[in-house]
Design a protein around this motif. Structure first.
Motif, mmCIF file in Angstrom:
data_model
loop_
_atom_site.group_PDB
_atom_site.id
_atom_site.type_symbol
_atom_site.label_atom_id
_atom_site.label_comp_id
_atom_site.label_asym_id
_atom_site.label_seq_id
_atom_site.Cartn_x
_atom_site.Cartn_y
_atom_site.Cartn_z
ATOM 1 N N ILE A 74 0.855 -1.191 0.000
ATOM 2 C CA ILE A 74 0.000 0.000 0.000
ATOM 3 C C ILE A 74 0.888 1.237 0.000
ATOM 4 N N GLU A 75 0.649 2.116 -0.960
ATOM 5 C CA GLU A 75 1.369 3.380 -1.051
ATOM 6 C C GLU A 75 0.426 4.524 -0.709
ATOM 7 N N LEU A 76 0.978 5.582 -0.158
ATOM 8 C CA LEU A 76 0.188 6.732 0.263
ATOM 9 C C LEU A 76 0.736 8.004 -0.369
ATOM 10 N N VAL A 77 -0.156 8.822 -0.913
ATOM 11 C CA VAL A 77 0.204 10.134 -1.450
ATOM 12 C C VAL A 77 -0.536 11.183 -0.625
ATOM 13 N N ILE A 78 0.195 11.906 0.202
ATOM 14 C CA ILE A 78 -0.382 12.994 1.006
ATOM 15 C C ILE A 78 0.470 14.248 0.769
ATOM 16 N N PRO A 79 0.180 14.993 -0.293
ATOM 17 C CA PRO A 79 1.015 16.149 -0.638
ATOM 18 C C PRO A 79 1.241 17.112 0.529
ATOM 19 N N TYR A 80 0.178 17.396 1.285
ATOM 20 C CA TYR A 80 0.318 18.258 2.459
ATOM 21 C C TYR A 80 0.463 17.365 3.686
ATOM 22 N N PHE A 81 1.617 17.440 4.347
ATOM 23 C CA PHE A 81 1.828 16.624 5.539
ATOM 24 C C PHE A 81 1.400 17.419 6.764
ATOM 25 N N LEU A 96 5.671 17.277 20.340
ATOM 26 C CA LEU A 96 6.415 17.377 19.084
ATOM 27 C C LEU A 96 5.489 16.803 17.997
ATOM 28 N N SER A 97 4.624 17.668 17.471
ATOM 29 C CA SER A 97 3.501 17.218 16.644
ATOM 30 C C SER A 97 3.934 16.504 15.370
ATOM 31 N N ALA A 98 5.004 16.984 14.736
ATOM 32 C CA ALA A 98 5.475 16.333 13.515
ATOM 33 C C ALA A 98 5.871 14.890 13.796
ATOM 34 N N SER A 99 6.478 14.651 14.936
ATOM 35 C CA SER A 99 6.879 13.294 15.311
ATOM 36 C C SER A 99 5.665 12.419 15.595
ATOM 37 N N VAL A 100 4.658 12.998 16.244
ATOM 38 C CA VAL A 100 3.434 12.241 16.537
ATOM 39 C C VAL A 100 2.771 11.788 15.237
ATOM 40 N N ILE A 104 2.190 7.936 13.547
ATOM 41 C CA ILE A 104 0.911 7.366 13.097
ATOM 42 C C ILE A 104 1.059 6.786 11.696
ATOM 43 N N ILE A 105 1.687 7.551 10.791
ATOM 44 C CA ILE A 105 1.863 7.094 9.409
ATOM 45 C C ILE A 105 2.784 5.873 9.355
ATOM 46 N N ASN A 106 3.858 5.913 10.107
ATOM 47 C CA ASN A 106 4.799 4.781 10.100
ATOM 48 C C ASN A 106 4.142 3.502 10.601
ATOM 49 N N ASN A 107 3.265 3.612 11.584
ATOM 50 C CA ASN A 107 2.606 2.443 12.140
ATOM 51 C C ASN A 107 1.633 1.774 11.171
ATOM 52 N N LEU A 108 1.311 2.449 10.080
ATOM 53 C CA LEU A 108 0.427 1.859 9.081
ATOM 54 C C LEU A 108 1.161 0.828 8.218
ATOM 55 N N GLY A 109 2.495 0.823 8.258
ATOM 56 C CA GLY A 109 3.270 -0.168 7.520
ATOM 57 C C GLY A 109 3.170 -0.022 6.011
ATOM 58 N N LEU A 110 3.273 1.205 5.514
ATOM 59 C CA LEU A 110 3.124 1.490 4.084
ATOM 60 C C LEU A 110 4.433 1.257 3.341
ATOM 61 N N SER A 111 4.318 0.879 2.073
ATOM 62 C CA SER A 111 5.518 0.615 1.282
ATOM 63 C C SER A 111 6.149 1.894 0.736
ATOM 64 N N LYS A 112 5.343 2.956 0.598
ATOM 65 C CA LYS A 112 5.885 4.246 0.148
ATOM 66 C C LYS A 112 4.944 5.354 0.607
ATOM 67 N N VAL A 113 5.524 6.463 1.019
ATOM 68 C CA VAL A 113 4.748 7.642 1.404
ATOM 69 C C VAL A 113 5.297 8.835 0.620
ATOM 70 N N THR A 114 4.463 9.433 -0.222
ATOM 71 C CA THR A 114 4.882 10.572 -1.038
ATOM 72 C C THR A 114 4.311 11.848 -0.450
ATOM 73 N N LEU A 126 11.786 11.718 9.764
ATOM 74 C CA LEU A 126 10.937 10.964 10.678
ATOM 75 C C LEU A 126 10.127 9.875 9.988
ATOM 76 N N LEU A 127 9.861 10.034 8.690
ATOM 77 C CA LEU A 127 8.973 9.128 7.974
ATOM 78 C C LEU A 127 9.730 7.956 7.355
ATOM 79 N N ASN A 128 9.132 6.780 7.410
ATOM 80 C CA ASN A 128 9.682 5.602 6.746
ATOM 81 C C ASN A 128 9.265 5.594 5.276
ATOM 82 N N ASN A 129 10.166 5.139 4.402
ATOM 83 C CA ASN A 129 9.853 4.920 2.980
ATOM 84 C C ASN A 129 9.278 6.172 2.309
#
Length: 291
Positions: A74-81, A96-100, A104-114, A126-129
């Motif tokens: 599963i890939e995610l595209v969220i232009p505005y983070f 530290l809101s950006a870390s929080v 949340i996004i990292n815990n979803l186990g996504l293969s790519k986050v754009t 902070l973000l995986n993939n």
């Protein structure tokens, strides 16, 4: 939210889903049947501009994993983070809101986050993939801006020291013909108000383009545009990747001639409605670069 199934040939087809909110406030997602026989990856596209959308995203990922037994990436595209602007703790007791949000996004186990044009280097770290689309590439989607920057017909203005590095990267991306001028602002530490704006260069007789990642109420750009006009700039434009425009567009009237933004925060239709609200005659021309 839009969800695509991408098959082994790379072709996209939109997945049908139902979403609603229970009377108790719980968000619910349900997919209609999906043919998974040729599915290579799922792609979710979403604007995470309120908390309910974040919950719906979590439900969507869970539903897709259950449909595929976790076997389809599963890939995610969220232009505005969201929450990216609070990327440090300034006062003891803050989150530290950006870390929080990254957690949340990292815990979803996504293969790519754009994401597009991260507010700082903190979010991609902070973000995986993660794939962070740079601002220069987004500006390149505008034929008008690409031509002006490549020909050196417009001067880039960095609104503050924090934006300076990215502004120079934009000039380099378009061949280095464009001049870059640094601006700086002085704030009242108690009130947070901008008390002074300085432009460290000559803009007399020039067309200028202010570039930054986010415009919320727009005070920084209003005060900067005032100084640029006073110092002889003949045309002031603004490019912001993420246009929140919480105070509308009429606040820029008479100061900024053209605003360029992307559809990362609102749809193009929503921006059109925003530009036709009251005092529309005083609004700058708005150009939206779509996803």
């Amino acid at each position: 939210m839009t969800v695509f199934k991408i098959n082994t040939q790379g072709n996209k087809s939109k997945a049908s889903l139902q979403s609603f909110t229970f009377s108790g406030g719980e968000e619910h997602i349900r997919f209609d049947p999906i043919d998974l026989s040729d599915a290579a990856v799922f792609e979710i596209q979403e604007r995470l501009t309120d908390s309910s959308e974040i919950i719906r995203l979590m439900m969507t990922v869970d539903a897709l994993k259950r449909l595929s037994n976790g076997n389809i990436p599963i890939e995610l595209v969220i232009p505005y983070f969201p929450y990216a602007r609070q990327d440090r703790v300034c006062v003891e007791g803050e989150a530290l809101s950006a870390s929080v949000m990254a957690g949340i996004i990292n815990n979803l186990g996504l293969s790519k986050v754009t994401i597009w044009d991260a507010h700082s280097d903190v979010t991609p770290a902070l973000l995986n993939n993660v794939v962070n689309i740079p601002q220069a590439r987004l500006i390149g989607r505008s034929e008008t801006l690409s031509r002006s920057l490549s020909n050196g017909d417009i001067t880039l203005i960095s609104p503050d020291a924090g934006a300076s590095k990215k502004t120079c990267h934009i000039a380099e991306a378009f061949g280095g013909e464009t001049n870059v001028i640094q601006a700086q602002k002085v704030r009242d530490l108690k009130s947070g108000d901008i008390v002074k704006t300085e432009v460290l260069g000559n803009v007399e007789g020039q067309r200028v383009l202010i570039v930054d990642d986010i415009c919320d109420g727009g005070r920084t750009f209003i005060e900067l545009a005032k100084v640029l006009k006073q110092q002889g700039a003949i045309e002031v434009s603004l490019f912001v990747t993420h246009g929140i425009f919480s105070q509308g567009l009429s606040v820029f009237g008479g100061l900024i001639d053209t605003i360029y933004t992307t559809d990362s925060f609102r749809t193009a239709e929503e921006y059109k409605n925003l530009s036709t609200q009251k005092n529309a005659d005083n609004c700058p021309q708005l150009t939206v670069i779509e996803m």
